[in-house]
Motif scaffolding. Structure first.
Motif, PDB file in Angstrom:
ATOM      1  N   TYR A  69       0.877  -1.170   0.000  1.00 46.20           N
ATOM      2  CA  TYR A  69       0.000   0.000   0.000  1.00 46.20           C
ATOM      3  C   TYR A  69       0.915   1.221   0.000  1.00 46.20           C
ATOM      4  O   TYR A  69       1.614   1.484   0.974  1.00 46.20           O
ATOM      5  N   ILE A  70       0.932   1.932  -1.119  1.00 44.81           N
ATOM      6  CA  ILE A  70       1.871   3.041  -1.241  1.00 44.81           C
ATOM      7  C   ILE A  70       1.143   4.354  -1.508  1.00 44.81           C
ATOM      8  O   ILE A  70       0.034   4.386  -2.019  1.00 44.81           O
ATOM      9  N   VAL A  71       1.824   5.423  -1.132  1.00 46.13           N
ATOM     10  CA  VAL A  71       1.349   6.784  -1.368  1.00 46.13           C
ATOM     11  C   VAL A  71       2.335   7.446  -2.318  1.00 46.13           C
ATOM     12  O   VAL A  71       3.542   7.427  -2.079  1.00 46.13           O
ATOM     13  N   ILE A  72       1.808   8.010  -3.403  1.00 44.17           N
ATOM     14  CA  ILE A  72       2.628   8.772  -4.338  1.00 44.17           C
ATOM     15  C   ILE A  72       2.186  10.221  -4.233  1.00 44.17           C
ATOM     16  O   ILE A  72       1.012  10.530  -4.463  1.00 44.17           O
ATOM     17  N   SER A  73       3.110  11.092  -3.864  1.00 46.36           N
ATOM     18  CA  SER A  73       2.813  12.521  -3.734  1.00 46.36           C
ATOM     19  C   SER A  73       3.433  13.271  -4.891  1.00 46.36           C
ATOM     20  O   SER A  73       4.655  13.260  -5.056  1.00 46.36           O
ATOM     21  N   ASN A  74       2.588  13.911  -5.701  1.00 47.56           N
ATOM     22  CA  ASN A  74       3.061  14.732  -6.809  1.00 47.56           C
ATOM     23  C   ASN A  74       3.422  16.102  -6.248  1.00 47.56           C
ATOM     24  O   ASN A  74       2.565  16.841  -5.774  1.00 47.56           O
ATOM     25  N   LEU A  75       4.701  16.460  -6.275  1.00 50.16           N
ATOM     26  CA  LEU A  75       5.191  17.686  -5.651  1.00 50.16           C
ATOM     27  C   LEU A  75       5.260  18.865  -6.606  1.00 50.16           C
ATOM     28  O   LEU A  75       5.707  19.937  -6.219  1.00 50.16           O
ATOM     29  N   SER A  76       4.829  18.697  -7.833  1.00 48.78           N
ATOM     30  CA  SER A  76       4.977  19.769  -8.821  1.00 48.78           C
ATOM     31  C   SER A  76       3.624  20.335  -9.243  1.00 48.78           C
ATOM     32  O   SER A  76       2.576  19.849  -8.841  1.00 48.78           O
ATOM     33  N   ASN A  77       3.701  21.361 -10.065  1.00 51.67           N
ATOM     34  CA  ASN A  77       2.499  22.006 -10.593  1.00 51.67           C
ATOM     35  C   ASN A  77       2.041  21.376 -11.905  1.00 51.67           C
ATOM     36  O   ASN A  77       1.222  21.959 -12.602  1.00 51.67           O
ATOM     37  N   LYS A  78       2.593  20.233 -12.261  1.00 51.43           N
ATOM     38  CA  LYS A  78       2.203  19.525 -13.478  1.00 51.43           C
ATOM     39  C   LYS A  78       1.700  18.140 -13.104  1.00 51.43           C
ATOM     40  O   LYS A  78       2.208  17.509 -12.183  1.00 51.43           O
ATOM     41  N   ASP A  79       0.707  17.677 -13.853  1.00 52.96           N
ATOM     42  CA  ASP A  79       0.232  16.310 -13.647  1.00 52.96           C
ATOM     43  C   ASP A  79       1.340  15.334 -14.027  1.00 52.96           C
ATOM     44  O   ASP A  79       2.202  15.642 -14.843  1.00 52.96           O
ATOM     45  N   MET A  80       1.313  14.163 -13.407  1.00 50.29           N
ATOM     46  CA  MET A  80       2.292  13.134 -13.746  1.00 50.29           C
ATOM     47  C   MET A  80       1.581  11.826 -14.041  1.00 50.29           C
ATOM     48  O   MET A  80       0.490  11.574 -13.540  1.00 50.29           O
ATOM     49  N   THR A  81       2.199  11.026 -14.877  1.00 51.39           N
ATOM     50  CA  THR A  81       1.675   9.713 -15.218  1.00 51.39           C
ATOM     51  C   THR A  81       2.762   8.684 -14.938  1.00 51.39           C
ATOM     52  O   THR A  81       3.930   8.911 -15.255  1.00 51.39           O
ATOM     53  N   ILE A  82       2.367   7.561 -14.365  1.00 55.59           N
ATOM     54  CA  ILE A  82       3.320   6.507 -14.038  1.00 55.59           C
ATOM     55  C   ILE A  82       3.714   5.772 -15.312  1.00 55.59           C
ATOM     56  O   ILE A  82       2.859   5.271 -16.041  1.00 55.59           O
ATOM     57  N   LYS A  83       5.005   5.732 -15.578  1.00 55.91           N
ATOM     58  CA  LYS A  83       5.523   5.060 -16.773  1.00 55.91           C
ATOM     59  C   LYS A  83       5.936   3.624 -16.466  1.00 55.91           C
ATOM     60  O   LYS A  83       5.766   2.733 -17.295  1.00 55.91           O
ATOM     61  N   ASP A  84       6.481   3.401 -15.271  1.00 57.65           N
ATOM     62  CA  ASP A  84       7.000   2.065 -14.952  1.00 57.65           C
ATOM     63  C   ASP A  84       6.967   1.841 -13.447  1.00 57.65           C
ATOM     64  O   ASP A  84       7.219   2.763 -12.668  1.00 57.65           O
ATOM     65  N   ILE A  85       6.649   0.615 -13.059  1.00 57.31           N
ATOM     66  CA  ILE A  85       6.687   0.188 -11.662  1.00 57.31           C
ATOM     67  C   ILE A  85       7.449  -1.126 -11.624  1.00 57.31           C
ATOM     68  O   ILE A  85       7.178  -2.027 -12.416  1.00 57.31           O
ATOM     69  N   LYS A  86       8.410  -1.217 -10.724  1.00 58.25           N
ATOM     70  CA  LYS A  86       9.182  -2.453 -10.562  1.00 58.25           C
ATOM     71  C   LYS A  86       9.341  -2.757  -9.086  1.00 58.25           C
ATOM     72  O   LYS A  86       9.382  -1.855  -8.254  1.00 58.25           O
ATOM     73  N   LEU A  87       9.452  -4.035  -8.797  1.00 59.52           N
ATOM     74  CA  LEU A  87       9.796  -4.489  -7.458  1.00 59.52           C
ATOM     75  C   LEU A  87      11.096  -5.271  -7.572  1.00 59.52           C
ATOM     76  O   LEU A  87      11.157  -6.279  -8.275  1.00 59.52           O
ATOM     77  N   ARG A  88      12.118  -4.775  -6.903  1.00 57.89           N
ATOM     78  CA  ARG A  88      13.394  -5.500  -6.839  1.00 57.89           C
ATOM     79  C   ARG A  88      13.436  -6.237  -5.506  1.00 57.89           C
ATOM     80  O   ARG A  88      13.311  -5.624  -4.457  1.00 57.89           O
ATOM     81  N   ILE A  89      13.604  -7.538  -5.606  1.00 57.69           N
ATOM     82  CA  ILE A  89      13.737  -8.362  -4.407  1.00 57.69           C
ATOM     83  C   ILE A  89      15.207  -8.728  -4.300  1.00 57.69           C
ATOM     84  O   ILE A  89      15.743  -9.434  -5.153  1.00 57.69           O
ATOM     85  N   ILE A  90      15.848  -8.232  -3.263  1.00 53.31           N
ATOM     86  CA  ILE A  90      17.277  -8.459  -3.068  1.00 53.31           C
ATOM     87  C   ILE A  90      17.444  -9.618  -2.093  1.00 53.31           C
ATOM     88  O   ILE A  90      17.019  -9.539  -0.936  1.00 53.31           O
ATOM     89  N   GLY A  91      18.047 -10.687  -2.567  1.00 57.56           N
ATOM     90  CA  GLY A  91      18.335 -11.838  -1.721  1.00 57.56           C
ATOM     91  C   GLY A  91      19.804 -11.852  -1.341  1.00 57.56           C
ATOM     92  O   GLY A  91      20.569 -10.972  -1.728  1.00 57.56           O
ATOM     93  N   GLU A  92      20.202 -12.867  -0.597  1.00 59.15           N
ATOM     94  CA  GLU A  92      21.601 -12.947  -0.174  1.00 59.15           C
ATOM     95  C   GLU A  92      22.541 -13.186  -1.339  1.00 59.15           C
ATOM     96  O   GLU A  92      23.660 -12.694  -1.348  1.00 59.15           O
ATOM     97  N   GLU A  93      22.093 -13.954  -2.339  1.00 63.57           N
ATOM     98  CA  GLU A  93      22.989 -14.279  -3.440  1.00 63.57           C
ATOM     99  C   GLU A  93      22.499 -13.789  -4.803  1.00 63.57           C
ATOM    100  O   GLU A  93      23.261 -13.780  -5.752  1.00 63.57           O
ATOM    101  N   ARG A  94      21.244 -13.406  -4.916  1.00 59.51           N
ATOM    102  CA  ARG A  94      20.749 -12.955  -6.213  1.00 59.51           C
ATOM    103  C   ARG A  94      19.599 -11.970  -6.033  1.00 59.51           C
ATOM    104  O   ARG A  94      19.105 -11.768  -4.931  1.00 59.51           O
ATOM    105  N   MET A  95      19.196 -11.391  -7.154  1.00 57.65           N
ATOM    106  CA  MET A  95      18.135 -10.396  -7.157  1.00 57.65           C
ATOM    107  C   MET A  95      17.109 -10.769  -8.219  1.00 57.65           C
ATOM    108  O   MET A  95      17.465 -11.287  -9.278  1.00 57.65           O
ATOM    109  N   VAL A  96      15.840 -10.459  -7.947  1.00 61.09           N
ATOM    110  CA  VAL A  96      14.757 -10.695  -8.885  1.00 61.09           C
ATOM    111  C   VAL A  96      14.017  -9.370  -9.092  1.00 61.09           C
ATOM    112  O   VAL A  96      13.815  -8.615  -8.135  1.00 61.09           O
TER     113      VAL A  96
END
Length: 169
Positions: A69-96
């Motif tokens: 559950y995330i909050v995105i706060s637009n801090l500017s006077n222009k509208d914004m559109t989300i282009k990309d969302i990623k989740l990086r899972i960092i493990g001890e030996e590798r990342m996904v």
């Protein structure tokens, strides 16, 4: 005094007046420049993200749902559109790296956030139980990029796990 002295004094007075007018115009130009620079800086696209809640839902099937559950706060006077969302899972030996599921009423790529406003919603990712347990997860990083190329991320170290292994539907 002859006419040449009067002309010289008059020319000197005119030159001093012109110098003061030029200095005044330079001061006004500097103030105008600073105001425009500040206005442009305020209109520059910018946002921040905050994760308020995170949970891993482990069910009887072979998938684990990761919900944030995330909050995105637009801090500017222009509208914004989300282009990309990623989740990086960092493990001890590798990342996904995961992309979100397109679930109705959840945050997804293409969502628009109006100027100077905040938007809050769930975003969902999915991976296999085996991968979830084999990673030895150290942290999760949610990365969001807008159409203007601004990127923000949020590091999540703590994850609530909801296990539904022996529940009959």
């Amino acid at each position: 005094m002859d006419n040449s002295v009067y002309i010289a004094v008059f020319s000197a007075v005119i030159s001093v007046i012109a110098m003061f007018i030029t200095l005044w115009q330079a001061v006004l130009a500097k103030k105008t420049y600073n105001l425009e620079k500040k206005r442009l800086e305020e209109e520059k696209p910018d946002f921040k993200i905050t994760s308020l809640n995170s949970k891993a839902i482990i069910r009887n099937d072979e998938k684990v749902q990761l919900k944030y559950y995330i909050v995105i706060s637009n801090l500017s006077n222009k509208d914004m559109t989300i282009k990309d969302i990623k989740l990086r899972i960092i493990g001890e030996e590798r990342m996904v790296v995961l992309t979100p599921n397109n679930v109705d009423d959840y945050l997804y790529i293409g969502d628009n956030i109006e100027c100077n406003k905040s938007f809050h919603n769930w975003v969902e990712f999915e991976l296999t139980k085996k991968l979830y347990s084999d990673l030895d997860i150290l942290k999760f990083i949610i990365e969001i990029e807008d159409i203007h190329g601004n990127k923000q991320d949020e590091i999540i170290i703590y994850m609530n796990e909801e296990v539904y292994e022996n529940v009959q539907s």
